[in-house]
Every structure is written in structure tokens, then in C-alpha cells.
Design a protein around this motif. Structure first.
Motif, mmCIF file in Angstrom:
data_model
loop_
_atom_site.group_PDB
_atom_site.id
_atom_site.type_symbol
_atom_site.label_atom_id
_atom_site.label_comp_id
_atom_site.label_asym_id
_atom_site.label_seq_id
_atom_site.Cartn_x
_atom_site.Cartn_y
_atom_site.Cartn_z
ATOM 1 N N VAL A 103 -8.059 -4.425 2.295
ATOM 2 C CA VAL A 103 -6.618 -4.571 2.460
ATOM 3 C C VAL A 103 -6.306 -5.501 3.634
ATOM 4 O O VAL A 103 -5.435 -6.383 3.533
ATOM 5 C CB VAL A 103 -5.963 -3.192 2.660
ATOM 6 N N LEU A 104 -7.014 -5.337 4.736
ATOM 7 C CA LEU A 104 -6.766 -6.200 5.893
ATOM 8 C C LEU A 104 -7.138 -7.654 5.598
ATOM 9 O O LEU A 104 -6.418 -8.582 6.000
ATOM 10 C CB LEU A 104 -7.564 -5.693 7.099
ATOM 11 N N ILE A 105 -8.243 -7.862 4.899
ATOM 12 C CA ILE A 105 -8.667 -9.226 4.577
ATOM 13 C C ILE A 105 -7.645 -9.926 3.687
ATOM 14 O O ILE A 105 -7.372 -11.126 3.837
ATOM 15 C CB ILE A 105 -10.053 -9.199 3.902
ATOM 16 N N LEU A 106 -7.043 -9.180 2.767
ATOM 17 C CA LEU A 106 -6.072 -9.773 1.851
ATOM 18 C C LEU A 106 -4.656 -9.800 2.435
ATOM 19 O O LEU A 106 -3.884 -10.730 2.146
ATOM 20 C CB LEU A 106 -6.063 -8.992 0.535
ATOM 21 N N ALA A 107 -4.301 -8.814 3.232
ATOM 22 C CA ALA A 107 -2.933 -8.716 3.726
ATOM 23 C C ALA A 107 -2.650 -9.685 4.865
ATOM 24 O O ALA A 107 -1.512 -10.157 4.999
ATOM 25 C CB ALA A 107 -2.638 -7.288 4.183
ATOM 26 N N LEU A 108 -3.643 -9.990 5.689
ATOM 27 C CA LEU A 108 -3.398 -10.870 6.836
ATOM 28 C C LEU A 108 -2.981 -12.272 6.407
ATOM 29 O O LEU A 108 -1.963 -12.784 6.901
ATOM 30 C CB LEU A 108 -4.640 -10.907 7.730
ATOM 31 N N PRO A 109 -3.694 -12.938 5.496
ATOM 32 C CA PRO A 109 -3.207 -14.262 5.059
ATOM 33 C C PRO A 109 -1.867 -14.185 4.336
ATOM 34 O O PRO A 109 -1.025 -15.081 4.491
ATOM 35 C CB PRO A 109 -4.320 -14.760 4.127
ATOM 36 N N ILE A 171 2.195 -2.133 0.831
ATOM 37 C CA ILE A 171 2.755 -1.613 2.072
ATOM 38 C C ILE A 171 2.117 -2.282 3.283
ATOM 39 O O ILE A 171 2.771 -2.479 4.317
ATOM 40 C CB ILE A 171 2.583 -0.076 2.132
ATOM 41 N N ALA A 172 0.840 -2.688 3.163
ATOM 42 C CA ALA A 172 0.181 -3.376 4.271
ATOM 43 C C ALA A 172 0.785 -4.766 4.484
ATOM 44 O O ALA A 172 1.020 -5.176 5.632
ATOM 45 C CB ALA A 172 -1.318 -3.491 3.998
ATOM 46 N N VAL A 173 1.060 -5.492 3.403
ATOM 47 C CA VAL A 173 1.692 -6.812 3.532
ATOM 48 C C VAL A 173 3.080 -6.671 4.124
ATOM 49 O O VAL A 173 3.502 -7.458 4.986
ATOM 50 C CB VAL A 173 1.732 -7.518 2.164
ATOM 51 N N TRP A 174 3.813 -5.666 3.687
ATOM 52 C CA TRP A 174 5.170 -5.439 4.206
ATOM 53 C C TRP A 174 5.138 -5.149 5.702
ATOM 54 O O TRP A 174 5.940 -5.687 6.472
ATOM 55 C CB TRP A 174 5.807 -4.281 3.442
#
Length: 293
Positions: A103-109, A171-174
Motif C-alpha cells: 500500500v505504501l509503495i503504491l500510495a506514495l506516488p 484510504i491510504a491515497v486519501w
């Protein structure tokens, strides 16, 4: 008379300075303490019951002065010939940590593109991400089960990793979009002038500044993954059984063994409590950056 009146005015204004409202502050503090105690009482009751024997735990009203014992924990860890909880705990750890990392690898970019380098109609994109959480989980259970059955991924821990990643990613991207919007653009432009590429900017410039927000997002995704029960109950069997599914096995036709269930619940809750305690400063700091605006 006029000079005396003029001189008297400053003294009157200084004497009228407002005093600190300590009674109101003390009242709010007392309410906060009472609310904290109310929320903590069930956990304390569960912890105390876990150290009682089954006969003492089943008394009504509960016997707080009953002798303490570790029988509930011994039975939970298989001392009485029951199933060992270690495979389930390991499965929950793997599924929660792996999905949180993905989730962090995908949400940060994605959050970087929506905050620092916003795309067109980025607010619509954020609303689409959030709207995916409005679908009831039960509505997607049957299609996912049929897909897992036809692809041979039933009772596979990596299927849970994929599901937990897709469930927590919106929710992580938000959240991270709100965190990254606080990063000064001048720092990123300075790094670009020095020749830094996008991966370097994300890992060495953006990530350290937004570390509290990343920690808060990681903790929330970890908790959601660790506590998930419905998909794990339906899509797993023996090999990929998680800790919440293992807990449901204590409810049998013979009855509910309260002391053993409390001991198991406390052990399963410890990773989440430990993670929250270790990252509490980052969590509060991260949420205060604007994740709940």
C-alpha cells in the motif's frame, strides 16, 4: 484632577486583565480522563478475566478477588492438546505487513501526483478512490470467492495480501494526499534543479518530510488488515487461517470458555496495541497534519 484620572486609567486596565480559565480547563481534563477510563475498562476487564480459571470467570457478578492463574494462556498456546495458534499468528503478520508495504509503495506516488503535481480533476479522482469504500464488503464476497476458486487461490495467504492491499489503498491515497500537500514545493524544485529524479525525490525528499503521515497511514492499514475477518473466514481454511479466524474456533457447541477466549483475545490484540503505542507520537502528529480535515 485630569492628570490623576489619566494616571488612573492604566492601572484600571491592567487590573481588568482576564484571568486564565483554569476551572474550565480542569473540567475538560476531567471529562477526558473519564472518557479514557470508560474506554479502557473493557480491556482491563478482559485482561483480568484472562488470568482467572473458567469457574471464576463464569461467575455473575464477576469475582475480581479470585485467584490468578495462567491456565487460559497455556490452553491457548496448545498446552492442553489443542491447536497451536502460531501458524495463524504468522499468517496474520505476513498478510498485514506485506499488504501495508505494498500500500505504501503504491500510495506514495499516487498521492504525490494528486498533491504536489496534481493531475486534471484531481478532486474527482480522490472522490472515486473514496467511493470504492462505500461498496458493502458482502456484495463483493461471492465474485471474489468464485475468482479465487477458479484460479486455485483458495486458502492462500497471498490472496489475502492482494485483497488487503486493494481494500486499504483508497484510504491510504486519501490520507497521504493530505499529508503530502503540506510538503513545500520549493524543496522539491530545488532537488530537481540539482538533478534528482522522481524516485530519489520520493524516497529522500518527500518521504522524510511526510514521515509522520506515512507512519499514521501505515498503522491504520496494519490495523485494518490485522482485524479483517470476513474475507479471511470465507477464503481460507487451514493453511492460510489468520488470527481472527482462529479466535472464532473457541466458540463451540460445548459452550464459551470465557477465560480462554479472553486470553486469546489479549494475545491477538497485543501486536496492534504494541504498534499503536510505539507509533503514538507519529500517529498524533500525522493526523494533525490534515488527514481528518
Amino acid at each position: 484632577m485630569s492628570a490623576t484620572a489619566v494616571q488612573a486609567r492604566p492601572s484600571s486596565t491592567t487590573s481588568a486583565d482576564p484571568t486564565p480559565r483554569r476551572p474550565k480547563g480542569r473540567g475538560l481534563g476531567l471529562v477526558a480522563w473519564l472518557a479514557g477510563i470508560v474506554f479502557f475498562l473493557p480491556i482491563a476487564w478482559m485482561a483480568l478475566t484472562s488470568f482467572h480459571s473458567e469457574s471464576d470467570a463464569a461467575t455473575n457478578p464477576p469475582s475480581f478477588a479470585a485467584p490468578l492463574t495462567l491456565d487460559g494462556y497455556r490452553e491457548f498456546f496448545g498446552a492442553g492438546g489443542g491447536a497451536s495458534p502460531w501458524p495463524s499468528l504468522i499468517n496474520s503478520t505476513v498478510a498485514s505487513l506485506a499488504s501495508t508495504l505494498l500500500v505504501l509503495i503504491l500510495a506514495l506516488p499516487a498521492a504525490y501526483a494528486l498533491s504536489i503535481r496534481p493531475v486534471k480533476k484531481w478532486t474527482d479522482v480522490l472522490f472515486f478512490f473514496l467511493s470504492t469504500k462505500m461498496l458493502p464488503v458482502v456484495a463483493g464476497l461471492l465474485p471474489i470467492y468464485l475468482f479465487a476458486k477458479n484460479t486455485g487461490m483458495l486458502d492462500n495467504i497471498w490472496l489475502l495480501v492482494i485483497l488487503y492491499t486493494s481494500m486499504n489503498l483508497p484510504i491510504a491515497v486519501w490520507m497521504m494526499q493530505s499529508f503530502l500537500s503540506e510538503v513545500p514545493v520549493a524543496i522539491i524544485e530545488a532537488a530537481q534543479i540539482d538533478g534528482a529524479k522522481l524516485p530519489t525525490i520520493l524516497t529522500r525528499v518527500v518521504a522524510p518530510i511526510a514521515l509522520p503521515g506515512i507512519a499514521a497511514t501505515s498503522l491504520i492499514c496494519f490495523i485494518f488488515s490485522w482485524n479483517e475477518l470476513l474475507f479471511a473466514r470465507v477464503l481460507t481454511g487451514v493453511v492460510a487461517e489468520t488470527a481472527p479466524v482462529f479466535l472464532t474456533g473457541f466458540i463451540t457447541s460445548q459452550g464459551l470458555f470465557l477465560a480462554k477466549v479472553c486470553a486469546a483475545s489479549l494475545v491477538v490484540s497485543l501486536p496492534v496495541l504494541a504498534a499503536g503505542f510505539a507509533a503514538q507520537d507519529k500517529l498524533v502528529q500525522g493526523l494533525s497534519l490534515g488527514a481528518v480535515k
